[in-house]
Design a protein around this motif. Structure first.
Motif, mmCIF file in Angstrom:
data_model
loop_
_atom_site.group_PDB
_atom_site.id
_atom_site.type_symbol
_atom_site.label_atom_id
_atom_site.label_comp_id
_atom_site.label_asym_id
_atom_site.label_seq_id
_atom_site.Cartn_x
_atom_site.Cartn_y
_atom_site.Cartn_z
ATOM 1 N N LYS A 178 -1.518 -31.082 31.401
ATOM 2 C CA LYS A 178 -1.335 -30.594 32.766
ATOM 3 C C LYS A 178 -2.244 -31.351 33.726
ATOM 4 C CE LYS A 178 1.804 -27.711 33.636
ATOM 5 N NZ LYS A 178 2.038 -26.618 32.688
ATOM 6 N N ARG A 232 -3.237 -35.487 37.669
ATOM 7 C CA ARG A 232 -3.975 -36.681 38.038
ATOM 8 C C ARG A 232 -3.002 -37.809 38.402
ATOM 9 N NH1 ARG A 232 -8.978 -37.976 37.285
ATOM 10 N NH2 ARG A 232 -9.169 -36.333 38.783
ATOM 11 N N GLY A 267 -1.718 -37.512 41.704
ATOM 12 C CA GLY A 267 -2.691 -37.788 42.757
ATOM 13 C C GLY A 267 -3.663 -36.656 43.024
ATOM 14 N N ALA A 268 -3.736 -35.688 42.108
ATOM 15 C CA ALA A 268 -4.657 -34.570 42.319
ATOM 16 C C ALA A 268 -6.098 -35.044 42.190
ATOM 17 C CB ALA A 268 -4.381 -33.466 41.309
ATOM 18 N N THR A 269 -6.960 -34.408 42.972
ATOM 19 C CA THR A 269 -8.368 -34.756 42.944
ATOM 20 C C THR A 269 -9.059 -34.096 41.757
ATOM 21 O OG1 THR A 269 -8.312 -34.830 45.335
ATOM 22 C CG2 THR A 269 -10.483 -34.723 44.309
ATOM 23 N N GLY A 270 -8.690 -32.828 41.531
ATOM 24 C CA GLY A 270 -9.323 -32.094 40.451
ATOM 25 C C GLY A 270 -8.593 -30.797 40.228
ATOM 26 N N TRP A 271 -9.237 -29.878 39.538
ATOM 27 C CA TRP A 271 -8.541 -28.642 39.201
ATOM 28 C C TRP A 271 -9.492 -27.461 39.278
ATOM 29 C CZ3 TRP A 271 -9.200 -32.859 36.088
ATOM 30 C CH2 TRP A 271 -10.238 -32.775 35.165
#
Lengths: 706, 121
Positions: B90, B95, B98-102
């Motif tokens: 996931k 990532r 383009g996600a920075t973090g979670w």
């Protein structure tokens, strides 16, 4: 700290459970696509997420296993058969049960759902997938803490793409600073010469950092600072005292950082695709306390009364004064009607929420009875007043149970009768002339008329001499004290019969009838008012009294032609209207009004039709006008009276009774009876006058006076 | 100017709780209930940080992240995904989008704040 959100959570979960159930039902019937499976997964997933936040660990554990199984279905690793779907439905029930226990602060029994949980585990194990422990820390460090270390040497060299993920090295350094004192050296080795820097490189990161961190914090905390970028940079973290060969460094994390976080490039035309202002804003909603809406509805009701009073007053003003005011009042009346409709619309909800409960009932009950029954629905979007909706659940449930238990036959019997082995129940809703009509139709054996008749005789509901149409016999099942089930069954017995259903329905101003074709099935029709608060009515006068007749029931009003009137017996007239004979009910007799017009030739008749198609003509003095009336229940203060459904306040402040048309036609029988008694008494009286002895007269009269 | 955080989740409970935590900490919070709604909202109103659930109707979180990254305004805006998943898949999918973090659900309020601070400064 989140206790204040628990209520929202439970409310939301109710919707989720419902969604999951709907989806699972579709899956059960084999009609599920990816969207449906995903809907179920999302529902359970969401329940789990919230449960975690409130520390409902039992729910988290169960929902997690359930979710994992669903995930396998979603990925196509499992293809659920009917049996598995039934298990899922069961699992959904257990989640609902756990939630309601949490909501009521009850302990969840440790064995609750354990069998289902085991079955789910077995399914997952069978598929070879591995389940993560939902309660295990997800970010546990992989490295044992090195005790006693007071300082760390960190090498952090972002990769190219780091900035593209929205990560910012500066903030990471600040986060490190929160752990302790920092010494930072910039590593410029990878920085190209100025002449080599082009627009292509503008988003790349060339800087690296060598950091010494003096802290008591364990290594895990330092690793955690970099958790979002560990795959986007080269990272080494090692105890400071011992210079260590970098090649053996323990956390080689390969970050690539486009350094240029600050240099956000010139704006491109804002993404066009993004501007799809479709339905998103349309779905905005707020939750409002029902009490507030109810008080609003009441206020509007009062305003309707005030407005009709005003209208009444204006009518008597001289034209030169009243003209303008009258226009204004007319305007007001129009807006008032709109206002009222809008307020009612706020209370209206699709009947779907009730309908979706029914498939489960059919499933459960048919399993108990050993029957195979499908249920189909239509008209779920039909909107009904919330109160009506709530009051509808019990009678509808009972009727459905009844259809499954008594209506549809067992598979073997069906096949023997030349039908498909599975029965079908169709549930539908629609609007019809200001009311909502709900029908439950099954393809079972229909009402057993002989049994009904025999039972009715036995219970003393009918007399052996009575002549009833087949339709009337079928409807005897709604009579108080009637129940055809020979033995009280587990399913629909419970000591209440259809008469209770009928009473529930009548309490809402509704009516219920059954029509049945032996061997082919039976259809129950429920007719309910759309709202319990207002209706259109025609105001009529009978002597000094005023009555309101529901406009929806009125067919026509006319001055009777004496040729069309036929006298059956003394005081009982029928009239030919629109090609059929209908009974004339003189309201003056029914309500004992002495100053009314008694001669049918001078009175006005109003032809009314009930929802079941039964027609009657009521005799009144005059029609005063048509208006919207606010329904005021009488039954809070008085017991129910046949033929009267409620009361209202008229424009002049008088209270008028609202008549109930089917109730009026039911009164026929009683009036007939009274008439017979009267005739009987009269003949006896004549006989008495002639000196003949009379026997048992009192008994007869007592029996007949109600 | 307070930092504006956009929260996107189809669960009212999550919106309320995350929103409450952030508002208490002085952030300006705007909310949307699915990806589609978020995209419309964020096209008209800029956020400094976006926190989004992944599994949502209409438009899922990953698609939202990709759509946002394609917009100049959100090219390098921190976007955090809310996830109950412990598995790397996931996170890697996020990532890649383009996600920075979670942020791991159920979230710990302090952790939430420290994560937001780590990406937003």
């Amino acid at each position: 700290m989140f206790d204040q959100f628990k209520q929202t959570y439970f409310e939301e979960c109710e919707d989720r459970i419902q969604e999951a159930e709907e989806g699972l039902t579709v899956m059960l019937d084999g009609g599920a696509d990816d969207g449906v499976v995903n809907q179920v997964f999302r529902a359970i997933h969401s329940i789990k997420g919230g449960a975690g936040a409130f520390g409902f660990d039992t729910i988290v554990g169960f929902a997690h296993q359930f979710e994992t199984t669903l995930d396998l279905v979603r990925e196509g690793a499992l293809s659920p058969d009917r049996e598995m779907c039934t298990l899922f439905l069961h699992a959904n029930d257990i989640v609902a049960d756990m939630l309601s226990r949490e909501q009521n602060d009850e302990e969840i029994p440790s064995d609750l759902g354990q069998d289902v949980l085991a079955a789910l585990e077995k399914i997952v194990a069978g598929s070879g997938a591995v389940v993560a422990d939902p309660l295990a820390s997800t970010d546990a460090g992989n490295f044992a803490d090195i005790a006693g270390v007071k300082a760390w040497r960190i090498h952090f060299m972002p990769h190219k793409g780091l900035l593209k993920t929205g990560n910012e090295p500066l903030f990471l350094l600040r986060a490190l600073q929160d752990l302790g004192e920092l010494d930072v050296d910039v590593d410029l080795d990878h920085l190209p010469s100025f002449s080599d820097l082009t627009a292509d490189h503008v988003e790349d990161c060339y800087l690296g950092w060598d950091i010494t961190l003096h802290t008591e914090a364990p290594r895990d905390e330092i690793v955690e600072v970099f958790d979002f970028v560990e795959d986007l940079c080269d990272l080494t973290i090692e105890p400071f005292e011992e210079p260590v060969d970098v090649s053996q460094a323990d956390v080689p994390v390969a970050p690539e950082v486009p350094l240029v976080a600050a240099a956000k490039p010139a704006k491109e035309p804002a993404a066009k695709k993004a501007v799809q202002a479709t339905k998103s804003s349309g779905s905005a909603s707020i939750r409002v306390d029902l009490e507030r809406i109810d008080s609003l509805v009441n206020l509007v009701g009062e305003m309707v009364i005030a407005q009709s009073m005003l209208q009444e007053q204006v009518r008597w003003l001289p034209i030169e004064v009243g003209g303008k005011i009258g226009e204004g009042v007319e305007n007001l009346a129009r807006h008032m009607r709109d206002l009222q409709e809008s307020v009612m619309a706020v209370r209206a909800q699709p009947i779907k929420s009730v309908f979706t409960r029914m498939p489960r009932i059919v499933r459960e009950v048919s399993a108990i009875c050993g029957k195979d029954i499908r249920i189909t629905t239509s008209g779920e979007e039909t909107e009904v007043d919330k109160t009506v909706l709530e009051n509808l659940i019990d009678p509808l449930t009972h009727m459905i149970r009844n259809s499954v238990d008594h209506g549809v036959e067992k598979p073997a019997d069906r096949v023997a009768a030349g039908k498909t082995s599975h029965g079908t129940i169709h549930l539908s809703a629609r609007h019809k002339s200001g009311r909502i009509i709900i029908e439950i139709e099954d393809d079972g054996k229909g009402v057993n008329r002989d049994a009904v008749w025999a039972k009715a005789l036995k219970q003393g509901i009918v007399t052996p001499e009575a002549t009833l149409t087949p339709h009337e016999i079928d409807n005897l099942i709604f009579k108080p004290g009637f129940s055809t089930a020979e033995s009280v069954s587990e399913v629909s017995g419970r000591g209440v019969g259809m008469d209770v259903v009928k009473r529930n329905v009548s309490d809402m101003g509704g009516r219920i009838t059954v029509s049945s074709v032996p061997g082919e099935g039976c259809k129950m029709t429920l007719s309910l008012p759309l709202t319990l608060a207002v209706m259109d009515g025609m105001v009529v006068s009978v002597g000094s009294q005023r009555f309101v007749l529901p406009t929806v029931n009125i067919v026509e009003s006319f001055q009777p032609n004496s040729d069309a009137i036929s006298k059956l017996t003394e005081g009982v007239n029928i009239i030919q209207a629109r090609g059929e004979y209908v009974r004339v009910i003189p309201l003056c007799d029914v309500f004992h009004i002495d100053d009314a017009i008694l001669d049918i030739n001078e009175a006005l008749l109003i032809l009314l039709e009930g929802d079941d198609g039964q027609r009657v003509a009521v005799m009144v003095d005059d029609v005063l006008g048509q208006q919207q009336v606010v329904i005021k229940s009488l039954e809070t203060n008085f017991s129910a009276v046949d033929g009267i459904s409620a009361a209202t306040i008229l424009g002049n402040g008088d209270v008028a009774l609202i008549l109930d048309v089917p109730g009026l036609s039911d009164m026929r029988a009683k009036i007939d009876l009274k008439q017979e008694v009267l005739n009987h008494a009269l003949s006896k009286k004549e006989a008495l006058d002639q000196g003949v002895a009379i026997e048992q007269e009192e008994g007869v009269c007592n029996e007949c006076s109600d | 100017m307070p930092i504006t955080v956009a929260i996107v989740d189809d669960s009212r409970t999550m919106l309320d709780m995350v929103g409450y935590t952030l508002r208490e900490a002085g952030y300006n919070v705007i909310e949307a209930e699915d990806g589609q709604q978020a995209l419309t909202m964020l096209s008209g109103q800029a956020a400094n940080v976006v926190i989004t659930d992944l599994n949502m109707p209409n438009m899922d979180g990953l698609t939202l992240i990709r759509e946002l990254r394609a917009m100049a305004t959100y090219k390098s805006t921190p976007i955090l995904m809310l996830t109950t998943e412990a598995d790397r898949e996931k996170k890697e999918a996020g990532r890649a989008a383009g996600a920075t973090g979670w942020i791991v659900k159920p979230f710990n309020p302090d952790k939430l704040l420290s994560v937001v601070k780590k990406v937003a400064g």
